[in-house]
Design an enzyme around this catalytic site. Structure first.
Site, PDB file in Angstrom:
ATOM      1  N   PRO A   9       0.791  -1.226   0.000  1.00 50.62           N
ATOM      2  CA  PRO A   9       0.000   0.000   0.000  1.00 50.62           C
ATOM      3  C   PRO A   9       0.828   1.283   0.000  1.00 50.62           C
ATOM      4  O   PRO A   9       1.854   1.367   0.671  1.00 50.62           O
ATOM      5  CB  PRO A   9      -0.832  -0.090   1.289  1.00 50.62           C
ATOM      6  CG  PRO A   9      -0.197  -1.155   2.109  1.00 50.62           C
ATOM      7  CD  PRO A   9       0.473  -2.086   1.149  1.00 50.62           C
ATOM      8  N   ASN A  10       0.338   2.217  -0.777  1.00 55.96           N
ATOM      9  CA  ASN A  10       0.873   3.579  -0.874  1.00 55.96           C
ATOM     10  C   ASN A  10       2.175   3.683  -1.665  1.00 55.96           C
ATOM     11  O   ASN A  10       2.651   4.786  -1.926  1.00 55.96           O
ATOM     12  CB  ASN A  10       1.042   4.226   0.515  1.00 55.96           C
ATOM     13  CG  ASN A  10      -0.268   4.289   1.265  1.00 55.96           C
ATOM     14  OD1 ASN A  10      -1.234   4.835   0.743  1.00 55.96           O
ATOM     15  ND2 ASN A  10      -0.336   3.708   2.453  1.00 55.96           N
ATOM     16  N   ARG A  17       4.313  10.913  -2.174  1.00 53.21           N
ATOM     17  CA  ARG A  17       4.243  10.503  -0.778  1.00 53.21           C
ATOM     18  C   ARG A  17       5.525  10.860  -0.009  1.00 53.21           C
ATOM     19  O   ARG A  17       6.612  10.372  -0.368  1.00 53.21           O
ATOM     20  CB  ARG A  17       4.085   8.985  -0.805  1.00 53.21           C
ATOM     21  CG  ARG A  17       4.150   8.332   0.499  1.00 53.21           C
ATOM     22  CD  ARG A  17       4.168   6.839   0.362  1.00 53.21           C
ATOM     23  NE  ARG A  17       4.003   6.322   1.693  1.00 53.21           N
ATOM     24  CZ  ARG A  17       4.273   5.102   2.052  1.00 53.21           C
ATOM     25  NH1 ARG A  17       4.715   4.234   1.169  1.00 53.21           N
ATOM     26  NH2 ARG A  17       4.099   4.730   3.286  1.00 53.21           N
ATOM     27  N   TYR A  22      10.819   9.079   1.159  1.00 54.59           N
ATOM     28  CA  TYR A  22      10.829   8.087   0.072  1.00 54.59           C
ATOM     29  C   TYR A  22      11.423   8.605  -1.241  1.00 54.59           C
ATOM     30  O   TYR A  22      11.534   7.847  -2.193  1.00 54.59           O
ATOM     31  CB  TYR A  22       9.401   7.576  -0.167  1.00 54.59           C
ATOM     32  CG  TYR A  22       8.831   6.875   1.058  1.00 54.59           C
ATOM     33  CD1 TYR A  22       9.355   5.659   1.482  1.00 54.59           C
ATOM     34  CD2 TYR A  22       7.792   7.438   1.808  1.00 54.59           C
ATOM     35  CE1 TYR A  22       8.866   5.022   2.605  1.00 54.59           C
ATOM     36  CE2 TYR A  22       7.287   6.800   2.925  1.00 54.59           C
ATOM     37  CZ  TYR A  22       7.828   5.599   3.322  1.00 54.59           C
ATOM     38  OH  TYR A  22       7.348   4.962   4.433  1.00 54.59           O
ATOM     39  N   ASN A  73       8.009  -5.714  -0.970  1.00 55.01           N
ATOM     40  CA  ASN A  73       7.953  -4.606  -0.025  1.00 55.01           C
ATOM     41  C   ASN A  73       6.484  -4.525   0.419  1.00 55.01           C
ATOM     42  O   ASN A  73       5.656  -3.929  -0.274  1.00 55.01           O
ATOM     43  CB  ASN A  73       8.401  -3.295  -0.674  1.00 55.01           C
ATOM     44  CG  ASN A  73       8.382  -2.151   0.323  1.00 55.01           C
ATOM     45  OD1 ASN A  73       7.825  -2.264   1.417  1.00 55.01           O
ATOM     46  ND2 ASN A  73       8.980  -1.028  -0.053  1.00 55.01           N
ATOM     47  N   ALA A  76       3.152  -0.951   4.766  1.00 54.71           N
ATOM     48  CA  ALA A  76       2.623  -0.953   6.144  1.00 54.71           C
ATOM     49  C   ALA A  76       2.212  -2.356   6.612  1.00 54.71           C
ATOM     50  O   ALA A  76       2.239  -2.636   7.813  1.00 54.71           O
ATOM     51  CB  ALA A  76       1.443   0.003   6.244  1.00 54.71           C
ATOM     52  N   GLU A  97      12.715  -9.466   1.427  1.00 52.02           N
ATOM     53  CA  GLU A  97      11.947  -8.298   1.876  1.00 52.02           C
ATOM     54  C   GLU A  97      12.763  -7.029   1.616  1.00 52.02           C
ATOM     55  O   GLU A  97      13.970  -7.024   1.872  1.00 52.02           O
ATOM     56  CB  GLU A  97      11.698  -8.472   3.387  1.00 52.02           C
ATOM     57  CG  GLU A  97      10.964  -7.353   4.060  1.00 52.02           C
ATOM     58  CD  GLU A  97      10.909  -7.561   5.582  1.00 52.02           C
ATOM     59  OE1 GLU A  97      11.499  -8.540   6.108  1.00 52.02           O
ATOM     60  OE2 GLU A  97      10.297  -6.711   6.250  1.00 52.02           O
ATOM     61  N   HIS A  99      12.689  -2.621   2.046  1.00 52.18           N
ATOM     62  CA  HIS A  99      12.092  -1.349   2.462  1.00 52.18           C
ATOM     63  C   HIS A  99      12.967  -0.221   1.951  1.00 52.18           C
ATOM     64  O   HIS A  99      14.190  -0.266   2.119  1.00 52.18           O
ATOM     65  CB  HIS A  99      11.964  -1.262   3.986  1.00 52.18           C
ATOM     66  CG  HIS A  99      11.121  -2.361   4.525  1.00 52.18           C
ATOM     67  ND1 HIS A  99       9.758  -2.372   4.382  1.00 52.18           N
ATOM     68  CD2 HIS A  99      11.451  -3.523   5.127  1.00 52.18           C
ATOM     69  CE1 HIS A  99       9.285  -3.480   4.895  1.00 52.18           C
ATOM     70  NE2 HIS A  99      10.292  -4.211   5.341  1.00 52.18           N
ATOM     71  N   ARG A 106      13.084   4.633  12.366  1.00 54.04           N
ATOM     72  CA  ARG A 106      11.795   5.327  12.376  1.00 54.04           C
ATOM     73  C   ARG A 106      10.999   4.918  13.623  1.00 54.04           C
ATOM     74  O   ARG A 106      11.568   4.450  14.598  1.00 54.04           O
ATOM     75  CB  ARG A 106      11.068   5.046  11.054  1.00 54.04           C
ATOM     76  CG  ARG A 106      11.894   5.540   9.839  1.00 54.04           C
ATOM     77  CD  ARG A 106      11.198   5.288   8.530  1.00 54.04           C
ATOM     78  NE  ARG A 106       9.932   6.014   8.453  1.00 54.04           N
ATOM     79  CZ  ARG A 106       8.993   5.781   7.543  1.00 54.04           C
ATOM     80  NH1 ARG A 106       9.198   4.848   6.610  1.00 54.04           N
ATOM     81  NH2 ARG A 106       7.875   6.462   7.540  1.00 54.04           N
TER      82      ARG A 106
HETATM   83  C1  DQA Z   1       8.209   0.956   3.778  1.00 51.44           C
HETATM   84  C2  DQA Z   1       8.310   1.181   5.289  1.00 51.44           C
HETATM   85  C3  DQA Z   1       6.982   0.931   5.974  1.00 51.44           C
HETATM   86  O1  DQA Z   1       7.090   1.138   7.367  1.00 51.44           O
HETATM   87  C4  DQA Z   1       5.928   1.876   5.425  1.00 51.44           C
HETATM   88  O2  DQA Z   1       4.668   1.597   5.999  1.00 51.44           O
HETATM   89  C5  DQA Z   1       5.863   1.869   3.946  1.00 51.44           C
HETATM   90  C6  DQA Z   1       7.088   1.784   3.162  1.00 51.44           C
HETATM   91  C7  DQA Z   1       9.501   1.335   3.043  1.00 51.44           C
HETATM   92  O3  DQA Z   1       9.625   0.958   1.889  1.00 51.44           O
HETATM   93  O4  DQA Z   1      10.367   2.010   3.607  1.00 51.44           O
HETATM   94  O5  DQA Z   1       4.786   2.028   3.368  1.00 51.44           O
HETATM   95  O6  DQA Z   1       7.958  -0.421   3.543  1.00 51.44           O
END
Ligand code: DQA
Length: 146
Positions: A9-10, A17, A22, A73, A76, A97, A99, A106
């Protein structure tokens, strides 16, 4: 070798964003970055992005028998989803995985990854580069069993 890259998501809103976290590059930029990496490595790649947990579970299940590796990835859902953990364990496809941000620098709630136990590695805090590292480590794992 076929790899599926799943973004949660997002991540479709990259560029808009929280650019201070990011960066200013978009999801389309990320896709073309990973496509270039895979082309160089002679890997077939497909992409899936969803804002919905169940859709991500469906995509992982659909990968069974079709893909040799998964780069994920979960965004959230990393910090909440037992369903995604279970889906990765179910298909048992080597997964890495990723990020973009350093989740350990964070908020505390980002320090826990539910999916990590189903992944061979995690890369965090390297931006797009983390996806390259993930692709390369899946390739190495598949070729050498490392
Ligand atoms: C994320 C880190 C997560 O905590 C966050 O909710 C994201 C992006 C990252 O790529 O840094 O949506 O996965």
């Amino acid at each position: 070798m076929r790899i599926l890259v799943i973004n949660g998501p997002n991540l479709n809103m990259l560029g808009i964003r929280e650019p201070e976290i990011y960066g200013s590059q978009t999801y389309e930029d990320l896709v073309s970055f990973v496509k270039d990496v895979c082309r160089e490595q002679n890997i077939e790649v497909e992409f899936f992005q969803s804002n919905h947990e169940g859709a991500i579970v469906d995509a992982i299940q659909a990968a069974y028998g079709k893909f040799d590796g998964i780069v994920i990835n979960p965004a959230a859902y990393t910090h909440t989803s037992i369903a995604i953990l279970d889906a990765l364990k179910t298909v048992n496809i080597p997964a890495v995985e990723v990020h973009l941000s350093d989740i350990y620098k964070r908020e505390n709630f980002r320090h826990i990854s539910y999916v990590a136990p189903a992944c061979i590695k995690t890369f965090y805090g390297f931006g797009f580069e983390g996806y390259r590292l993930a692709v390369l480590s899946i390739k190495e794992y598949l070729e050498k069993g490392a």
